[in-house]
Design a protein around this motif. Structure first.
Motif, PDB file in Angstrom:
ATOM      1  N   GLY A  22       0.813  -1.213   0.000  1.00  0.00           N
ATOM      2  CA  GLY A  22       0.000   0.000   0.000  1.00  0.00           C
ATOM      3  C   GLY A  22       0.845   1.262   0.000  1.00  0.00           C
ATOM      4  N   VAL A  23       1.915   1.264   0.801  1.00  0.00           N
ATOM      5  CA  VAL A  23       2.817   2.422   0.845  1.00  0.00           C
ATOM      6  C   VAL A  23       3.460   2.631  -0.530  1.00  0.00           C
ATOM      7  N   THR A  24       3.869   1.558  -1.157  1.00  0.00           N
ATOM      8  CA  THR A  24       4.449   1.659  -2.499  1.00  0.00           C
ATOM      9  C   THR A  24       3.414   2.185  -3.494  1.00  0.00           C
ATOM     10  N   ALA A  25       2.174   1.742  -3.374  1.00  0.00           N
ATOM     11  CA  ALA A  25       1.118   2.235  -4.261  1.00  0.00           C
ATOM     12  C   ALA A  25       0.892   3.736  -4.071  1.00  0.00           C
ATOM     13  N   TYR A  26       0.912   4.198  -2.816  1.00  0.00           N
ATOM     14  CA  TYR A  26       0.801   5.640  -2.568  1.00  0.00           C
ATOM     15  C   TYR A  26       1.961   6.389  -3.205  1.00  0.00           C
ATOM     16  N   ALA A  27       3.175   5.851  -3.068  1.00  0.00           N
ATOM     17  CA  ALA A  27       4.361   6.502  -3.635  1.00  0.00           C
ATOM     18  C   ALA A  27       4.229   6.631  -5.153  1.00  0.00           C
ATOM     19  N   ILE A  28       3.807   5.563  -5.798  1.00  0.00           N
ATOM     20  CA  ILE A  28       3.656   5.595  -7.255  1.00  0.00           C
ATOM     21  C   ILE A  28       2.551   6.568  -7.652  1.00  0.00           C
ATOM     22  N   ASP A  29       1.434   6.564  -6.926  1.00  0.00           N
ATOM     23  CA  ASP A  29       0.345   7.511  -7.214  1.00  0.00           C
ATOM     24  C   ASP A  29       0.812   8.953  -7.086  1.00  0.00           C
ATOM     25  N   MET A  30       1.580   9.238  -6.036  1.00  0.00           N
ATOM     26  CA  MET A  30       2.081  10.602  -5.843  1.00  0.00           C
ATOM     27  C   MET A  30       2.982  11.025  -6.993  1.00  0.00           C
ATOM     28  N   LEU A  31       3.836  10.118  -7.432  1.00  0.00           N
ATOM     29  CA  LEU A  31       4.772  10.441  -8.504  1.00  0.00           C
ATOM     30  C   LEU A  31       4.077  10.598  -9.842  1.00  0.00           C
ATOM     31  N   GLU A  32       3.073   9.774 -10.103  1.00  0.00           N
ATOM     32  CA  GLU A  32       2.372   9.849 -11.382  1.00  0.00           C
ATOM     33  C   GLU A  32       1.560  11.131 -11.504  1.00  0.00           C
ATOM     34  N   GLY A  33       1.208  11.731 -10.377  1.00  0.00           N
ATOM     35  CA  GLY A  33       0.440  12.977 -10.414  1.00  0.00           C
ATOM     36  C   GLY A  33       1.303  14.223 -10.529  1.00  0.00           C
ATOM     37  N   LEU A  34       2.621  14.064 -10.550  1.00  0.00           N
ATOM     38  CA  LEU A  34       3.517  15.220 -10.595  1.00  0.00           C
ATOM     39  C   LEU A  34       3.662  15.785 -12.000  1.00  0.00           C
ATOM     40  N   GLU A  35       3.803  17.103 -12.061  1.00  0.00           N
ATOM     41  CA  GLU A  35       4.114  17.752 -13.330  1.00  0.00           C
ATOM     42  C   GLU A  35       5.625  17.901 -13.489  1.00  0.00           C
ATOM     43  N   VAL A  36       6.362  17.755 -12.376  1.00  0.00           N
ATOM     44  CA  VAL A  36       7.819  17.851 -12.378  1.00  0.00           C
ATOM     45  C   VAL A  36       8.383  16.539 -12.916  1.00  0.00           C
ATOM     46  N   THR A  37       9.467  16.618 -13.683  1.00  0.00           N
ATOM     47  CA  THR A  37      10.065  15.392 -14.216  1.00  0.00           C
ATOM     48  C   THR A  37      11.363  15.033 -13.514  1.00  0.00           C
ATOM     49  N   ASP A  38      11.917  15.976 -12.737  1.00  0.00           N
ATOM     50  CA  ASP A  38      13.186  15.732 -12.061  1.00  0.00           C
ATOM     51  C   ASP A  38      13.036  16.034 -10.576  1.00  0.00           C
ATOM     52  N   LEU A  39      13.539  15.147  -9.722  1.00  0.00           N
ATOM     53  CA  LEU A  39      13.441  15.324  -8.270  1.00  0.00           C
ATOM     54  C   LEU A  39      14.826  15.424  -7.655  1.00  0.00           C
ATOM     55  N   THR A  40      14.929  16.250  -6.619  1.00  0.00           N
ATOM     56  CA  THR A  40      16.157  16.308  -5.831  1.00  0.00           C
ATOM     57  C   THR A  40      15.798  15.941  -4.399  1.00  0.00           C
ATOM     58  N   ALA A  41      16.765  15.441  -3.654  1.00  0.00           N
ATOM     59  CA  ALA A  41      16.510  15.007  -2.280  1.00  0.00           C
ATOM     60  C   ALA A  41      15.995  16.153  -1.412  1.00  0.00           C
ATOM     61  N   ARG A  42      16.424  17.367  -1.697  1.00  0.00           N
ATOM     62  CA  ARG A  42      16.009  18.521  -0.899  1.00  0.00           C
ATOM     63  C   ARG A  42      14.553  18.900  -1.117  1.00  0.00           C
ATOM     64  N   THR A  43      14.060  18.698  -2.318  1.00  0.00           N
ATOM     65  CA  THR A  43      12.725  19.194  -2.648  1.00  0.00           C
ATOM     66  C   THR A  43      11.654  18.120  -2.751  1.00  0.00           C
TER      67      THR A  43
END
Length: 122
Positions: A22-43
């Motif tokens: 379930g936690v992994t599913a939430y993580a994937i859902d959060m990422l799929e909803g992003l408009e950003v294509t690049d992530l940094t550890a700070r942000t």
């Protein structure tokens, strides 16, 4: 690190418990909803919160699942689903289902943050 790389790393996980899946599913859902294509550890956390001040507000504000039954189905094993009558009963004495979801979303964020941090080291 690219969002697609993080999603691939999450998809490669072999979670054994219903909670971890379930936690992994939430993580994937959060990422799929992003408009950003690049992530940094700070942000990562600020980006994933999508304007909400905390994971509690994220969950209670309707940014994730909103129905108790849906949350229970995502996070519970079959015996827990029976015990809570498919989400009709509270998950425990201290929380509502949306509180439990907030905890899962926080863990999902931390999981993503670890993947991004490891990817930026190399």
């Amino acid at each position: 690190m690219l969002v697609s790389d993080v999603v691939a790393a999450l998809g490669a996980r072999r979670d054994r418990s219903a909670w971890d899946r379930g936690v992994t599913a939430y993580a994937i859902d959060m990422l799929e909803g992003l408009e950003v294509t690049d992530l940094t550890a700070r942000t990562v956390e600020k980006t994933l919160l999508n304007g909400a001040p905390s994971w509690h507000d994220y969950s209670w504000g309707g940014c994730a699942l909103i129905y108790d039954a849906d949350i229970a189905e995502r996070l519970c094993c079959p015996s827990e689903l029976r015990r809570t009558r498919g989400g009709e009963r509270r998950p425990n004495a201290a929380e509502e289902w949306l509180d439990t979801q907030a905890r899962a979303c926080f863990q999902a964020c931390m999981r993503i943050k670890r993947i991004v941090s490891r990817g930026q080291e190399g």
